[in-house]
Design a protein around this motif. Structure first.
Motif, mmCIF file in Angstrom:
data_model
loop_
_atom_site.group_PDB
_atom_site.id
_atom_site.type_symbol
_atom_site.label_atom_id
_atom_site.label_comp_id
_atom_site.label_asym_id
_atom_site.label_seq_id
_atom_site.Cartn_x
_atom_site.Cartn_y
_atom_site.Cartn_z
ATOM 1 N N PHE A 65 0.839 -1.180 0.000
ATOM 2 C CA PHE A 65 0.000 0.000 0.000
ATOM 3 C C PHE A 65 0.882 1.241 0.000
ATOM 4 C CE2 PHE A 65 1.049 -0.355 4.384
ATOM 5 C CZ PHE A 65 0.624 -1.606 4.816
ATOM 6 N N SER A 66 0.331 2.309 -0.540
ATOM 7 C CA SER A 66 1.088 3.554 -0.641
ATOM 8 C C SER A 66 1.071 4.290 0.695
ATOM 9 C CB SER A 66 0.476 4.448 -1.722
ATOM 10 O OG SER A 66 -0.860 4.773 -1.399
ATOM 11 N N VAL A 67 2.135 5.068 0.972
ATOM 12 C CA VAL A 67 2.272 5.828 2.210
ATOM 13 C C VAL A 67 2.296 7.309 1.876
ATOM 14 C CG1 VAL A 67 3.738 6.281 4.224
ATOM 15 C CG2 VAL A 67 3.536 3.952 3.328
ATOM 16 N N ALA A 68 1.525 8.099 2.637
ATOM 17 C CA ALA A 68 1.499 9.548 2.446
ATOM 18 C C ALA A 68 1.549 10.232 3.792
ATOM 19 C CB ALA A 68 0.248 9.975 1.681
ATOM 20 N N SER A 69 2.202 11.377 3.848
ATOM 21 C CA SER A 69 2.294 12.139 5.088
ATOM 22 C C SER A 69 0.976 12.842 5.385
ATOM 23 C CB SER A 69 3.413 13.182 4.991
ATOM 24 O OG SER A 69 4.655 12.561 4.762
ATOM 25 N N VAL A 70 0.788 13.209 6.653
ATOM 26 C CA VAL A 70 -0.381 13.989 7.036
ATOM 27 C C VAL A 70 -0.398 15.277 6.222
ATOM 28 C CG1 VAL A 70 -1.512 15.209 8.922
ATOM 29 C CG2 VAL A 70 -0.392 13.018 9.352
ATOM 30 N N GLY A 71 -1.536 15.593 5.669
ATOM 31 C CA GLY A 71 -1.651 16.763 4.810
ATOM 32 C C GLY A 71 -1.444 16.458 3.350
ATOM 33 N N SER A 72 -1.022 15.214 3.050
ATOM 34 C CA SER A 72 -0.823 14.795 1.657
ATOM 35 C C SER A 72 -1.673 13.576 1.334
ATOM 36 C CB SER A 72 0.664 14.486 1.406
ATOM 37 O OG SER A 72 1.463 15.616 1.654
ATOM 38 N N ASN A 73 -2.701 13.339 2.127
ATOM 39 C CA ASN A 73 -3.587 12.196 1.932
ATOM 40 C C ASN A 73 -4.312 12.282 0.587
ATOM 41 O OD1 ASN A 73 -5.082 9.876 2.619
ATOM 42 N ND2 ASN A 73 -6.746 11.135 3.466
ATOM 43 N N THR A 74 -4.409 11.143 -0.101
ATOM 44 C CA THR A 74 -5.150 11.064 -1.355
ATOM 45 C C THR A 74 -6.147 9.928 -1.262
ATOM 46 O OG1 THR A 74 -3.655 9.502 -2.449
ATOM 47 C CG2 THR A 74 -3.079 11.844 -2.585
ATOM 48 N N ALA A 75 -6.988 9.799 -2.300
ATOM 49 C CA ALA A 75 -7.991 8.735 -2.325
ATOM 50 C C ALA A 75 -7.356 7.362 -2.379
ATOM 51 C CB ALA A 75 -8.932 8.936 -3.509
ATOM 52 N N SER A 76 -6.102 7.269 -2.842
ATOM 53 C CA SER A 76 -5.445 5.969 -2.962
ATOM 54 C C SER A 76 -4.419 5.711 -1.862
ATOM 55 C CB SER A 76 -4.755 5.870 -4.330
ATOM 56 O OG SER A 76 -3.765 6.868 -4.461
ATOM 57 N N THR A 77 -4.311 6.622 -0.874
ATOM 58 C CA THR A 77 -3.357 6.419 0.215
ATOM 59 C C THR A 77 -3.758 5.208 1.049
ATOM 60 O OG1 THR A 77 -2.799 8.773 0.346
ATOM 61 C CG2 THR A 77 -2.359 7.435 2.300
ATOM 62 N N THR A 94 -13.835 13.798 5.892
ATOM 63 C CA THR A 94 -12.811 14.831 5.697
ATOM 64 C C THR A 94 -11.736 14.686 6.766
ATOM 65 O OG1 THR A 94 -14.113 16.387 7.019
ATOM 66 C CG2 THR A 94 -14.439 16.432 4.623
ATOM 67 N N CYS A 95 -11.359 13.454 7.073
ATOM 68 C CA CYS A 95 -10.376 13.159 8.114
ATOM 69 C C CYS A 95 -9.054 13.880 7.862
ATOM 70 C CB CYS A 95 -10.171 11.651 8.184
ATOM 71 S SG CYS A 95 -8.896 11.120 9.339
ATOM 72 N N ASP A 96 -8.574 13.874 6.627
ATOM 73 C CA ASP A 96 -7.341 14.563 6.259
ATOM 74 C C ASP A 96 -7.430 14.954 4.784
ATOM 75 O OD1 ASP A 96 -4.482 15.289 7.065
ATOM 76 O OD2 ASP A 96 -4.134 14.104 5.262
ATOM 77 N N THR A 97 -7.110 16.203 4.507
ATOM 78 C CA THR A 97 -7.190 16.766 3.141
ATOM 79 C C THR A 97 -8.547 16.484 2.511
ATOM 80 O OG1 THR A 97 -6.226 14.795 2.106
ATOM 81 C CG2 THR A 97 -4.703 16.554 2.765
ATOM 82 N N SER A 98 -9.618 16.659 3.306
ATOM 83 C CA SER A 98 -10.998 16.505 2.829
ATOM 84 C C SER A 98 -11.303 15.106 2.327
ATOM 85 C CB SER A 98 -11.295 17.537 1.717
ATOM 86 O OG SER A 98 -11.148 18.855 2.210
ATOM 87 N N LEU A 99 -10.572 14.118 2.811
ATOM 88 C CA LEU A 99 -10.806 12.723 2.432
ATOM 89 C C LEU A 99 -10.806 11.851 3.681
ATOM 90 C CD1 LEU A 99 -8.401 12.504 -0.638
ATOM 91 C CD2 LEU A 99 -10.902 12.501 -0.738
ATOM 92 N N ARG A 100 -11.333 10.626 3.554
ATOM 93 C CA ARG A 100 -11.286 9.672 4.649
ATOM 94 C C ARG A 100 -9.839 9.285 4.914
ATOM 95 N NH1 ARG A 100 -8.029 7.452 2.515
ATOM 96 N NH2 ARG A 100 -7.931 5.668 1.162
ATOM 97 N N CYS A 101 -9.548 8.751 6.097
ATOM 98 C CA CYS A 101 -8.198 8.307 6.429
ATOM 99 C C CYS A 101 -8.080 6.794 6.266
ATOM 100 C CB CYS A 101 -7.855 8.670 7.878
ATOM 101 S SG CYS A 101 -7.434 10.416 8.098
ATOM 102 N N GLN A 128 -14.960 6.293 0.739
ATOM 103 C CA GLN A 128 -15.222 7.703 0.961
ATOM 104 C C GLN A 128 -16.659 7.954 1.412
ATOM 105 O OE1 GLN A 128 -12.952 10.006 1.061
ATOM 106 N NE2 GLN A 128 -14.381 11.657 1.524
ATOM 107 N N ALA A 129 -17.597 7.102 0.959
ATOM 108 C CA ALA A 129 -19.011 7.377 1.221
ATOM 109 C C ALA A 129 -19.690 6.361 2.124
ATOM 110 C CB ALA A 129 -19.768 7.456 -0.114
ATOM 111 N N VAL A 130 -19.012 5.266 2.482
ATOM 112 C CA VAL A 130 -19.655 4.178 3.224
ATOM 113 C C VAL A 130 -18.950 3.958 4.555
ATOM 114 C CG1 VAL A 130 -20.342 1.757 3.171
ATOM 115 C CG2 VAL A 130 -20.305 3.086 1.049
ATOM 116 N N THR A 131 -19.721 3.801 5.639
ATOM 117 C CA THR A 131 -19.168 3.479 6.952
ATOM 118 C C THR A 131 -19.587 2.076 7.346
ATOM 119 O OG1 THR A 131 -21.087 4.434 8.083
ATOM 120 C CG2 THR A 131 -19.210 5.885 7.686
ATOM 121 N N ILE A 132 -18.792 1.453 8.254
ATOM 122 C CA ILE A 132 -19.124 0.104 8.661
ATOM 123 C C ILE A 132 -20.287 0.122 9.651
ATOM 124 C CG2 ILE A 132 -16.760 -0.677 8.339
ATOM 125 C CD1 ILE A 132 -16.474 -0.760 11.393
ATOM 126 N N THR A 133 -20.954 -1.004 9.750
ATOM 127 C CA THR A 133 -22.058 -1.160 10.697
ATOM 128 C C THR A 133 -21.693 -2.282 11.662
ATOM 129 O OG1 THR A 133 -23.197 -2.773 9.308
ATOM 130 C CG2 THR A 133 -23.672 -0.440 8.894
#
Length: 371
Positions: A65-77, A94-101, A128-133
């Motif tokens: 998996f790809s690694v990104a620093s805080v503030g550089s989060n992407t959809a594929s991180t 919007t956990c980090d950079t307006s995306l999920r973490c 991005q749009a679904v949470t666990i139950t």
């Protein structure tokens, strides 16, 4: 089974072959397209992607998996890199950079022991749009790549509430996985054998490692043995004797059988002097040397006041000659008014002829043999 000859039979066989080939090709293409579409969708949402494998191949695949620093989060991180204490809301889109973490965190380089807060893991996001139950559980990965400092992982229902639901202290250069159940009230469940983040060691031996590190805490032992130096920066309390070993023999420092009041023994910076302090301003001290220095127990002797102190010394007799000089504390002037010699002790009366002392005064003495 049937068989038809002639040109009509050949045409039918050709048509059947074409139909079967088309059907198999369409089915295989649809299956592969569906598999890769799922993989691509997972990658876009930062989830771990595993390449489809031959069903007959049961070996584990390779995960990355790809690694990104805080503030550089992407959809594929796939893993978030931190260098300081931080908090992440796993339910937030919007956990980090307006995306999920992502569900992976790695401490790359730390300057001190730090804490990592994981908030609302029981409603963490699948994408991005679904949470666990309550029908789901998610796996979290934590990596401490720093060589010196610890990473303390805490689970919370509310960020910064100061009440962790579970805790794990991750040592340097190590990793751990935890599970969070959708119906588990936001607790991170770490491997068995840990209690509130600290290892429960009920047997065995801890060899060649530092216990306590940079943050010390209380310890309880029945016996402490050291082959080198023991350093204590605070008060050392013992319920028995203190032994000083020197070769085949030792020196024992022992309290009396009973003590009527608290006593303090202060080691001096002069040779041959031991100061025994009591709560009384007048000091009764035993200094068994022909020469020594006595020091007052208080540092604020009033101006014009006098006091008599007793100095025990086995060299003193009623016929001895004793030379005594006084060394006044700051701002005061101490003079020796009277000396009474007894067998094994002397009573010395002193007076402060100056201002109130702002430091302890000393008596220097020399015991000479009787004439």
């Amino acid at each position: 089974a049937w068989r038809r000859t002639g040109s009509s039979g050949q045409a039918e066989r050709h048509s059947l072959t074409h139909s079967l080939t088309h059907s198999l090709t369409h089915s295989l293409t649809h299956s592969l397209t569906h598999s890769f579409t799922q993989a691509a969708s997972a990658a876009r949402h930062g989830q771990i992607v595993q390449i489809p494998k031959d069903p007959e191949d049961r070996r584990l695949g390779v995960t990355a998996f790809s690694v990104a620093s805080v503030g550089s989060n992407t959809a594929s991180t796939g893993c978030m890199a931190i260098t300081a204490a931080d908090s992440f809301d796993m339910n937030s889109a919007t956990c980090d950079t307006s995306l999920r973490c992502p569900k992976c965190f790695i401490a790359t380089t730390l300057s001190a022991d730090v804490a990592l807060e994981i908030v609302k893991c029981s409603t963490g996001r699948l994408g991005q749009a679904v949470t666990i139950t309550t029908n789901y559980a998610q796996e979290y990965t934590f990596i401490n790549h720093d060589a010196d400092n610890t990473l303390t992982i805490t689970a919370h229902a509310v960020a910064g509430d100061g009440a962790p639901l579970s805790t794990y202290v991750l040592p340097a250069l190590s990793s751990v996985t935890a599970l969070c159940y959708g119906g588990g009230s936001n607790k991170l469940l770490f491997p068995a054998g840990t209690t509130s983040g600290t290892a429960s060691i009920n047997g065995g031996t801890v060899d060649n490692v530092v216990i306590g590190g940079s943050t010390a805490a209380a310890g309880f032992f029945t016996t402490v043995s050291a082959s080198s130096t023991v350093t204590a920066t605070g008060t050392v309390t013992t319920g028995g004797n203190i032994y000083f070993e020197q070769g085949a023999n030792d020196v024992t420092l022992a309290p009396p059988g009973s003590v009527s009041a608290a006593q303090t023994v202060t080691l001096p910076d002069e040779t041959g002097t031991v100061l025994v302090y009591t709560s009384d301003a007048k000091r009764n001290q035993a200094i068994n040397h022909r020469a020594g220095v006595w020091q007052s127990g208080t540092n604020n002797m009033a101006a014009g006041s006098s006091e008599t102190v007793t100095i025990s010394n086995s060299y003193i007799t009623t016929e001895s000659i004793v030379l005594i000089t006084a060394e006044g504390g700051t701002t005061c002037e101490i003079i020796v008014r009277r000396v009474v010699l007894n067998a094994g002790a002397m009573d010395v009366t002193v007076k402060n002829d100056g201002s109130q002392c702002s430091g302890r005064y000393k008596l220097h003495f020399l015991v000479l043999a009787a004439v």
